[in-house]
Design a protein around this motif. Sequence first.
Motif, PDB file in Angstrom:
ATOM      1  N   ILE A 102      21.471   7.181  22.072  1.00  0.00           N
ATOM      2  CA  ILE A 102      22.904   7.490  22.041  1.00  0.00           C
ATOM      3  C   ILE A 102      23.174   8.975  22.213  1.00  0.00           C
ATOM      4  N   LEU A 103      22.132   9.806  22.141  1.00  0.00           N
ATOM      5  CA  LEU A 103      22.327  11.246  22.345  1.00  0.00           C
ATOM      6  C   LEU A 103      22.963  11.545  23.695  1.00  0.00           C
ATOM      7  N   GLN A 104      22.768  10.656  24.657  1.00  0.00           N
ATOM      8  CA  GLN A 104      23.352  10.862  25.984  1.00  0.00           C
ATOM      9  C   GLN A 104      24.863  10.673  25.976  1.00  0.00           C
ATOM     10  N   LYS A 105      25.377   9.982  24.958  1.00  0.00           N
ATOM     11  CA  LYS A 105      26.823   9.729  24.922  1.00  0.00           C
ATOM     12  C   LYS A 105      27.456  10.152  23.595  1.00  0.00           C
ATOM     13  N   LEU A 106      26.797  11.048  22.884  1.00  0.00           N
ATOM     14  CA  LEU A 106      27.327  11.595  21.640  1.00  0.00           C
ATOM     15  C   LEU A 106      27.819  13.022  21.893  1.00  0.00           C
ATOM     16  N   TYR A 107      29.051  13.309  21.479  1.00  0.00           N
ATOM     17  CA  TYR A 107      29.676  14.601  21.769  1.00  0.00           C
ATOM     18  C   TYR A 107      30.203  15.249  20.481  1.00  0.00           C
ATOM     19  N   ILE A 108      30.021  16.551  20.381  1.00  0.00           N
ATOM     20  CA  ILE A 108      30.581  17.327  19.276  1.00  0.00           C
ATOM     21  C   ILE A 108      31.709  18.191  19.829  1.00  0.00           C
ATOM     22  N   PHE A 109      32.930  17.953  19.343  1.00  0.00           N
ATOM     23  CA  PHE A 109      34.079  18.772  19.726  1.00  0.00           C
ATOM     24  C   PHE A 109      34.023  20.049  18.897  1.00  0.00           C
ATOM     25  N   ILE A 110      33.828  21.169  19.567  1.00  0.00           N
ATOM     26  CA  ILE A 110      33.568  22.438  18.893  1.00  0.00           C
ATOM     27  C   ILE A 110      34.868  23.174  18.566  1.00  0.00           C
ATOM     28  N   THR A 111      34.900  23.755  17.364  1.00  0.00           N
ATOM     29  CA  THR A 111      36.007  24.632  16.980  1.00  0.00           C
ATOM     30  C   THR A 111      35.451  26.012  16.659  1.00  0.00           C
ATOM     31  N   ASP A 112      36.315  26.997  16.733  1.00  0.00           N
ATOM     32  CA  ASP A 112      35.888  28.378  16.491  1.00  0.00           C
ATOM     33  C   ASP A 112      35.420  28.575  15.053  1.00  0.00           C
ATOM     34  N   ASP A 113      36.027  27.836  14.135  1.00  0.00           N
ATOM     35  CA  ASP A 113      35.701  27.999  12.723  1.00  0.00           C
ATOM     36  C   ASP A 113      34.241  27.690  12.431  1.00  0.00           C
ATOM     37  N   GLU A 114      33.763  26.556  12.929  1.00  0.00           N
ATOM     38  CA  GLU A 114      32.386  26.182  12.616  1.00  0.00           C
ATOM     39  C   GLU A 114      31.377  27.084  13.323  1.00  0.00           C
ATOM     40  N   VAL A 115      31.674  27.478  14.545  1.00  0.00           N
ATOM     41  CA  VAL A 115      30.749  28.357  15.260  1.00  0.00           C
ATOM     42  C   VAL A 115      30.658  29.713  14.562  1.00  0.00           C
ATOM     43  N   GLU A 116      31.767  30.176  14.011  1.00  0.00           N
ATOM     44  CA  GLU A 116      31.749  31.426  13.251  1.00  0.00           C
ATOM     45  C   GLU A 116      30.843  31.284  12.024  1.00  0.00           C
ATOM     46  N   ARG A 117      30.919  30.149  11.347  1.00  0.00           N
ATOM     47  CA  ARG A 117      30.054  29.903  10.189  1.00  0.00           C
ATOM     48  C   ARG A 117      28.584  29.864  10.602  1.00  0.00           C
ATOM     49  N   TRP A 118      28.300  29.211  11.722  1.00  0.00           N
ATOM     50  CA  TRP A 118      26.923  29.147  12.216  1.00  0.00           C
ATOM     51  C   TRP A 118      26.412  30.539  12.567  1.00  0.00           C
ATOM     52  N   LYS A 119      27.283  31.333  13.205  1.00  0.00           N
ATOM     53  CA  LYS A 119      26.879  32.678  13.625  1.00  0.00           C
ATOM     54  C   LYS A 119      26.536  33.550  12.422  1.00  0.00           C
ATOM     55  N   ILE A 120      27.387  33.523  11.404  1.00  0.00           N
ATOM     56  CA  ILE A 120      27.149  34.329  10.203  1.00  0.00           C
ATOM     57  C   ILE A 120      25.849  33.898   9.520  1.00  0.00           C
ATOM     58  N   ASN A 121      25.635  32.597   9.440  1.00  0.00           N
ATOM     59  CA  ASN A 121      24.425  32.065   8.821  1.00  0.00           C
ATOM     60  C   ASN A 121      23.187  32.483   9.611  1.00  0.00           C
ATOM     61  N   TYR A 122      23.291  32.417  10.924  1.00  0.00           N
ATOM     62  CA  TYR A 122      22.164  32.787  11.796  1.00  0.00           C
ATOM     63  C   TYR A 122      21.844  34.275  11.674  1.00  0.00           C
ATOM     64  N   GLN A 123      22.873  35.104  11.678  1.00  0.00           N
ATOM     65  CA  GLN A 123      22.665  36.552  11.578  1.00  0.00           C
ATOM     66  C   GLN A 123      22.016  36.933  10.246  1.00  0.00           C
ATOM     67  N   LYS A 124      22.348  36.193   9.214  1.00  0.00           N
ATOM     68  CA  LYS A 124      21.810  36.469   7.881  1.00  0.00           C
ATOM     69  C   LYS A 124      20.370  35.993   7.724  1.00  0.00           C
ATOM     70  N   ASN A 125      20.047  34.818   8.303  1.00  0.00           N
ATOM     71  CA  ASN A 125      18.748  34.184   8.055  1.00  0.00           C
ATOM     72  C   ASN A 125      17.829  34.124   9.266  1.00  0.00           C
ATOM     73  N   LYS A 126      18.322  34.579  10.441  1.00  0.00           N
ATOM     74  CA  LYS A 126      17.547  34.552  11.687  1.00  0.00           C
ATOM     75  C   LYS A 126      17.336  33.132  12.222  1.00  0.00           C
ATOM     76  N   CYS A 127      17.877  32.152  11.522  1.00  0.00           N
ATOM     77  CA  CYS A 127      17.889  30.765  11.983  1.00  0.00           C
ATOM     78  C   CYS A 127      18.888  30.026  11.111  1.00  0.00           C
ATOM     79  N   LEU A 128      19.360  28.864  11.558  1.00  0.00           N
ATOM     80  CA  LEU A 128      20.307  28.110  10.751  1.00  0.00           C
ATOM     81  C   LEU A 128      19.619  27.617   9.483  1.00  0.00           C
ATOM     82  N   THR A 129      20.217  27.945   8.344  1.00  0.00           N
ATOM     83  CA  THR A 129      19.649  27.616   7.041  1.00  0.00           C
ATOM     84  C   THR A 129      20.696  26.891   6.210  1.00  0.00           C
ATOM     85  N   GLU A 130      20.261  25.912   5.440  1.00  0.00           N
ATOM     86  CA  GLU A 130      21.188  25.128   4.635  1.00  0.00           C
ATOM     87  C   GLU A 130      22.036  26.032   3.739  1.00  0.00           C
TER      88      GLU A 130
END
Length: 378
Positions: A102-130
Amino acid sequence: MLKEKEIYKGKNLFFISNRDKFFKLQADSLVNKAGVRKDSIIAIVFEVDKEIEVTKIDGIEYVDFNVSDLNLMMEAKSFTFMSLNNWNAPIAEALINKDKRILQKLYIFITDDEVERWKINYQKNKCLTEDFNSNISKSCISVLQNVKNFIAPVPYFKELILKVLDRKDVEFINCSIIFEILPFEQSQLLRESTGRDESYLKNNKKRVLIGTKSYKIIPFLKVLNDFNRYQKSSGEAVELLVFQNLLNRFLIDAFLLVRKLLRLKNTNVTYLSEMPPHLYSSLIGSCDYILLQDRGGASTARVFAKWGAGALLIKYGSPNYYFFKDVYKIDFISFDEKLKVSERIRHENLDTHSNSCKIIEEERRSIEIYRKLYDQEY
């Protein structure tokens, strides 16, 4: 509730929470702008707040999420998650674990809010961390390690998402926002009827909305001082409209009172409170300028520019600066700490009609992509 074996077969499934605010507008636009059939859409609702009942669109099927339905869902045409967070990630993870095809037909509608959270987390930990407080759970990370399709405007999101996920095997459905503050028909009627009355035109007062939501007090006072200088030097009356809580209103009023005691002329400030969407849309249409916060408010600003109501004021180098520059390619008035907003307004005369055409052109391009994505004939 229908539980026939083929209830989901060939359908476009949208996974939403019972307090979701965007699916209704997105689905309305898909139906009325992209021509997607209502009976091809099923909203899968998961409960996150027992006190709230999901707002429904007539003609679209709403089904409460039940893990026992996962096998039946495998026959669906598409699976769309309106953003990715702690609440819906476990469902996406369960679907992927059930059948990776189903990965071929599964879509994530992206918003700026979540990407900002991912970016901050990545910058802090060098990878996405719980980080539960940032809505980044183990399930969320698991989904992001596997999902192949994101619905997002490529010029703004692609590079950042690829960096944060440290992946190259990701596809982007290059669509920008097509929904507005109101459902399609209501928005059309309001746009056709929106106009400034004669008394407003005679007063020749510039109306400036400061942010599309609550604006921090210190930055607002700086903007207020700037427009005080502009009003004094230009002779033009200015009205600033701003969302503020009671404490901040008190502080602003105290500031204005001190200026008045010093016999200094003040820019008029109008405080705004939360209002229904139709009133908010009318407010937007009555403004000459919107001074955008650094991040967020893009859907409101897009409607404002689409209606040709006035000019956007955006801080140079901010996320919104790049969003409107790279995605919509419209003209707006940029400013920074040295080059004040008022100075830019004085010397800029933007073509709001051209901006409106560019917004509409980008919307039409995105609508066509959505049509192909969700149309049952494709």
